[in-house]
Design a protein around this motif. Structure first.
Motif, PDB file in Angstrom:
ATOM      1  N   ARG A  61       0.851  -1.198   0.000  1.00  0.00           N
ATOM      2  CA  ARG A  61       0.000   0.000   0.000  1.00  0.00           C
ATOM      3  C   ARG A  61       0.881   1.240   0.000  1.00  0.00           C
ATOM      4  N   ILE A  83       0.820   5.583   0.455  1.00  0.00           N
ATOM      5  CA  ILE A  83       0.196   6.881   0.736  1.00  0.00           C
ATOM      6  C   ILE A  83       1.128   7.947   0.190  1.00  0.00           C
ATOM      7  N   ALA A  86      -3.208   5.692  -2.114  1.00  0.00           N
ATOM      8  CA  ALA A  86      -3.963   6.869  -1.675  1.00  0.00           C
ATOM      9  C   ALA A  86      -3.181   8.124  -2.027  1.00  0.00           C
ATOM     10  N   LEU A  93      -7.647   3.753   3.095  1.00  0.00           N
ATOM     11  CA  LEU A  93      -6.572   2.983   2.463  1.00  0.00           C
ATOM     12  C   LEU A  93      -6.869   1.490   2.486  1.00  0.00           C
TER      13      LEU A  93
END
Length: 348
Positions: A69, A71, A111, A223
């Motif tokens: 993931r 950000i 994100a 997220l």
């Protein structure tokens, strides 16, 4: 980062941070990583504006292989950069992160943290599914963030991602703690110190601010929410929780026991009053006139941010922005206790 560490106790975080002239990326990170969590946080010195984010090939390949993931919140938030300077970080930096995300084979979500002010000089209700509708921009920050968001939108067909648009971020809603005393804090400071009481703006102008704890919770919640993929979400107070400049000014008057703020039409002020005052004032008050021009447009806003997606995705998880007027006193108290950031205070 702290929200992620708390909510995902088995996760390992990789932080991409720039070196500065006086501190390494690791030294900068050590200032805010809890000592007990340092084994879970890996720091990489880099710069999103550089190819491969300024990482050597070994570090870049390692992160490509391990990242699940991303950000992306790196940006320059200065209003006075030239267009080329702002694009280097905000647009090209976003392009480099998107290239990285596109090559991360285990990626589950991306994100992009943008800004609600990609709306530029609009009025009325700004919807989450709107970006370019013919608006102009107040500064190169707004313009390049809009360009970066358009770039992200163009990649969402191939990257599992989302666009998150906070409005003006202020301190923690419970403790008031903030690491930045810009935006709304600057006019508050000059008012609290009796340097100025005249507001070149409209009393009914909308002030949409959100506390940093709400933004952090929202980013982490979204997220890990598959329903958020492909969405644009306003992380804003919105029509129900925002306040007017007059309401905020009145609360500041009560808290700081100051004089009644005076509102003046900004067109008259900047065309006539300010030039005359600039000739007659010296010292601190003249500096206030000079520095305050950067904030002129934010005292005249009459737009509201639609929060339909935010309400649909966040409210079931118990995440919603507190009304602005409910936590202003916490912000004011921290400003005074920390002498507007000049000294450290314990919030425990």
């Amino acid at each position: 980062m702290r929200e992620l560490l708390e909510r995902k106790p088995s996760a390992t975080l990789a932080l991409l941070i720039r070196d500065t002239a006086t501190q390494s990326a690791q030294q900068r990170a050590d200032a805010f990583i809890p000592l007990a969590e340092r084994s879970r946080v890996k720091v990489f010195a880099g710069d999103v504006s550089q190819p491969n984010c300024g990482l050597d090939s070994a570090a870049y390949d390692r992160l490509l292989a391990e990242t699940t993931r991303v950000i992306h919140s790196a940006a320059t938030v200065r209003f006075d950069h030239t267009l080329d300077e702002a694009r280097r970080t905000n647009v090209e930096g976003t392009r480099h992160i998107l290239d990285f995300a596109g090559g991360a084979h285990q990626l589950r979500s991306f994100a992009y943290v943008g800004t609600a002010y990609v709306a530029g000089e609009r009025s009325g209700l700004v919807r989450e599914d709107e970006l370019v509708v013919g608006q102009s921009y107040r500064n190169t920050y707004e313009q390049t963030k809009a360009e970066a968001e358009a770039l992200v939108q163009s990649r969402l067909a191939s990257i599992p991602g989302m666009i998150l648009r906070p409005s003006i971020i202020v301190g923690d809603s419970k403790t008031g703690v903030t690491s930045s005393f810009k935006m709304m804090y600057w006019p508050l400071k000059i008012y609290a110190r009796r340097l100025w009481r005249t507001v070149p703006g409209y009393s009914d102008a909308v002030l949409d601010i959100v506390p940093v704890d709400f933004v952090a919770r929202s980013v982490v919640q979204l997220l890990f929410d598959e329903a958020a993929l492909g969405c644009t979400v306003h992380l804003c107070a919105g029509p129900l929780a925002s306040a007017t400049i007059q309401q905020v000014a009145h609360r500041a008057m009560e808290y700081f026991n100051g004089p009644e703020p005076r509102f003046i039409d900004p067109k008259i002020f900047f065309a006539l009053v300010r030039p005359l005052l600039f000739l007659s004032l010296w010292g601190r008050k003249r500096r206030v006139l000079r520095d305050g021009s950067a904030y002129r447009d934010y005292f005249t806003m009459r737009m509201q941010f639609d929060t339909s997606n935010a309400e649909r995705l966040l409210r079931p998880a118990g995440v919603s922005p507190p009304p602005v007027l409910d936590y202003l006193d916490h912000l004011f108290h921290y400003c005074v206790a920390s002498d507007w950031g000049r000294k450290s205070i314990s919030t425990q």
